[in-house]
Enzyme design. Sequence first.
Site, PDB file in Angstrom:
ATOM      1  CD  GLU A 146      35.237  35.111  53.277  1.00 33.51           C
ATOM      2  OE1 GLU A 146      35.692  34.976  52.123  1.00 33.51           O
ATOM      3  OE2 GLU A 146      34.468  34.291  53.799  1.00 33.51           O
ATOM      4  CB  ALA A 192      38.149  33.337  46.288  1.00 39.05           C
ATOM      5  N   GLY A 250      36.486  36.952  49.494  1.00 34.33           N
ATOM      6  CA  GLY A 250      37.682  36.513  50.214  1.00 34.33           C
ATOM      7  C   GLY A 250      38.571  37.675  50.644  1.00 34.33           C
ATOM      8  CD  GLU A 284      31.585  35.680  49.537  1.00 34.42           C
ATOM      9  OE1 GLU A 284      30.813  36.651  49.755  1.00 34.42           O
ATOM     10  OE2 GLU A 284      32.714  35.601  50.052  1.00 34.42           O
TER      11      GLU A 284
HETATM   12  N1  CO8 Z   1      38.684  36.601  40.534  1.00 33.47           N
HETATM   13  C1  CO8 Z   1      39.387  36.563  39.372  1.00 33.47           C
HETATM   14  N2  CO8 Z   1      39.629  37.658  38.633  1.00 33.47           N
HETATM   15  C2  CO8 Z   1      39.112  38.823  39.064  1.00 33.47           C
HETATM   16  C3  CO8 Z   1      38.370  38.932  40.237  1.00 33.47           C
HETATM   17  C4  CO8 Z   1      38.169  37.750  41.004  1.00 33.47           C
HETATM   18  N3  CO8 Z   1      37.521  37.744  42.189  1.00 33.47           N
HETATM   19  N4  CO8 Z   1      37.990  40.224  40.413  1.00 33.47           N
HETATM   20  C5  CO8 Z   1      38.488  40.899  39.353  1.00 33.47           C
HETATM   21  N5  CO8 Z   1      39.158  40.057  38.543  1.00 33.47           N
HETATM   22  C6  CO8 Z   1      39.853  40.379  37.292  1.00 33.47           C
HETATM   23  C7  CO8 Z   1      38.851  40.615  36.160  1.00 33.47           C
HETATM   24  O1  CO8 Z   1      38.444  39.388  35.606  1.00 33.47           O
HETATM   25  C8  CO8 Z   1      39.668  41.461  35.215  1.00 33.47           C
HETATM   26  O2  CO8 Z   1      40.552  40.620  34.509  1.00 33.47           O
HETATM   27  P1  CO8 Z   1      40.789  40.871  32.908  1.00 33.47           P
HETATM   28  O3  CO8 Z   1      41.425  42.235  32.848  1.00 33.47           O
HETATM   29  O4  CO8 Z   1      41.723  39.782  32.530  1.00 33.47           O
HETATM   30  O5  CO8 Z   1      39.450  40.809  32.270  1.00 33.47           O
HETATM   31  C9  CO8 Z   1      40.542  42.310  36.158  1.00 33.47           C
HETATM   32  O6  CO8 Z   1      40.528  41.627  37.411  1.00 33.47           O
HETATM   33  C10 CO8 Z   1      39.972  43.699  36.388  1.00 33.47           C
HETATM   34  O7  CO8 Z   1      38.632  43.564  36.847  1.00 33.47           O
HETATM   35  P2  CO8 Z   1      37.381  44.324  36.173  1.00 33.47           P
HETATM   36  O8  CO8 Z   1      37.670  44.598  34.735  1.00 33.47           O
HETATM   37  O9  CO8 Z   1      36.150  43.569  36.513  1.00 33.47           O
HETATM   38  O10 CO8 Z   1      37.443  45.697  36.968  1.00 33.47           O
HETATM   39  P3  CO8 Z   1      36.225  46.692  37.241  1.00 33.47           P
HETATM   40  O11 CO8 Z   1      36.842  47.948  37.774  1.00 33.47           O
HETATM   41  O12 CO8 Z   1      35.331  46.794  36.063  1.00 33.47           O
HETATM   42  O13 CO8 Z   1      35.376  46.009  38.431  1.00 33.47           O
HETATM   43  C11 CO8 Z   1      35.085  44.821  40.505  1.00 33.47           C
HETATM   44  C12 CO8 Z   1      35.942  45.820  39.691  1.00 33.47           C
HETATM   45  C13 CO8 Z   1      33.725  45.459  40.811  1.00 33.47           C
HETATM   46  C14 CO8 Z   1      35.817  44.535  41.792  1.00 33.47           C
HETATM   47  C15 CO8 Z   1      34.878  43.538  39.668  1.00 33.47           C
HETATM   48  O14 CO8 Z   1      36.160  43.079  39.211  1.00 33.47           O
HETATM   49  C16 CO8 Z   1      34.241  42.408  40.418  1.00 33.47           C
HETATM   50  O15 CO8 Z   1      33.052  42.422  40.650  1.00 33.47           O
HETATM   51  N6  CO8 Z   1      35.033  41.384  40.829  1.00 33.47           N
HETATM   52  C17 CO8 Z   1      34.530  40.195  41.461  1.00 33.47           C
HETATM   53  C18 CO8 Z   1      34.112  40.490  42.886  1.00 33.47           C
HETATM   54  C19 CO8 Z   1      33.596  39.258  43.543  1.00 33.47           C
HETATM   55  O16 CO8 Z   1      32.537  38.736  43.199  1.00 33.47           O
HETATM   56  N7  CO8 Z   1      34.317  38.760  44.555  1.00 33.47           N
HETATM   57  C20 CO8 Z   1      33.932  37.606  45.305  1.00 33.47           C
HETATM   58  C21 CO8 Z   1      34.547  36.379  44.734  1.00 33.47           C
HETATM   59  S1  CO8 Z   1      33.937  34.918  45.544  1.00 33.47           S
HETATM   60  C22 CO8 Z   1      34.801  34.801  46.961  1.00 33.47           C
HETATM   61  O17 CO8 Z   1      35.648  35.595  47.232  1.00 33.47           O
HETATM   62  C23 CO8 Z   1      34.460  33.660  47.851  1.00 33.47           C
HETATM   63  C24 CO8 Z   1      35.543  33.432  48.892  1.00 33.47           C
HETATM   64  C25 CO8 Z   1      35.453  32.113  49.488  1.00 33.47           C
HETATM   65  C26 CO8 Z   1      35.921  31.040  48.584  1.00 33.47           C
HETATM   66  C27 CO8 Z   1      35.658  29.738  49.143  1.00 33.47           C
HETATM   67  C28 CO8 Z   1      36.262  28.642  48.380  1.00 33.47           C
HETATM   68  C29 CO8 Z   1      35.351  27.623  47.878  1.00 33.47           C
END
Ligand code: CO8
Length: 260
Positions: A114, A66, A111, A134
């Site tokens: 999911e 998400a 997400g 999460e």
């Molecule tokens: N949300 C928003 N932006 C994201 C997300 C995300 N989940 N994941 C990546 N991005 C963005 C980064 O911010 C970055 O943007 P920018 O270039 O503008 O800085 C771009 O995508 C590229 O990402 P990275 O530079 O981080 O790429 P890497 O190759 O270094 O890393 C990863 C890749 C490991 C996937 C890393 O991006 C990461 O850890 N992402 C987050 C993963 C995460 O924690 N996901 C879970 C999110 S929580 C969730 O999904 C809960 C769902 C239920 C919600 C319920 C509602 C209340």
Amino acid sequence: MAYENLLFEIRDGVGLITLNRPKALNALNSALLTELGHLLDEIAVNEEIRAVVITGSGDKAFAAGADISEMQPMTAMEGRKFSANGMNAITKLETIPQPTIAAVNGFALGGGCEVVLACDIRVASTKAKFGQPEVNLGVTPGFGATQRLPRLVGAGIAKELLLTGDVINAERAHQIGLANHVVEPEELLNKAFEIANKIASKGQLAVKMTKQGVNEGLNMDVERGLQYETELFALSFSTEDQKEGMAAFLEKRAAAFKGK
Ligand code: CO8
């Protein structure tokens, strides 16, 4: 309807949905989730579409979760609304009549994982990574993982993934039953379409009733589930496809199903 965060096309009766926010690794924001819900409503009533493949754009992510930047400032009530919107869209993947196949091309985290869990069948590329991180963000899953992951892989393995936030590779996902198949990246869509096309060639009413039987049955005790199967089996004898499928077998020819 035009979509800004999704791509959609139909190839020989198979719908292909692409989550399309590659700059944010296809992170699921409210706009994308709302569009996904609308698109699935359209697909559900389109009899031309006999199976659906869902994947992510770019070569890095299916969906990295998400959208964290959208969620970070939310109040509890805003978080609730965000979760309900996503839950609604993602549950439609599970409940639309047509079978759904996730083609996991890269990160499927939070997400994103999911969405994958709500599909009927999962194919992963060797580059796929799965996880429910999460707990690293101080939140619980909000789009179904606490319920769907243990039903798919068992409570013990699910709890380890949910409680540690560990990210696993495609091989491990295959080992635990989270991925049905693992293929090279360039073969991913071919494999997903091979399965989808096979499903699309069968008697469509039987396919839809079989999906419904499994889904509904998982929420019943076994005795009621078996009774439900008997009713679906009886219902399938009211279709032209049943007469055609069995006649074709006896006449040693391919069946010409009409979905009636
Ligand atoms: N949300 C928003 N932006 C994201 C997300 C995300 N989940 N994941 C990546 N991005 C963005 C980064 O911010 C970055 O943007 P920018 O270039 O503008 O800085 C771009 O995508 C590229 O990402 P990275 O530079 O981080 O790429 P890497 O190759 O270094 O890393 C990863 C890749 C490991 C996937 C890393 O991006 C990461 O850890 N992402 C987050 C993963 C995460 O924690 N996901 C879970 C999110 S929580 C969730 O999904 C809960 C769902 C239920 C919600 C319920 C509602 C209340």
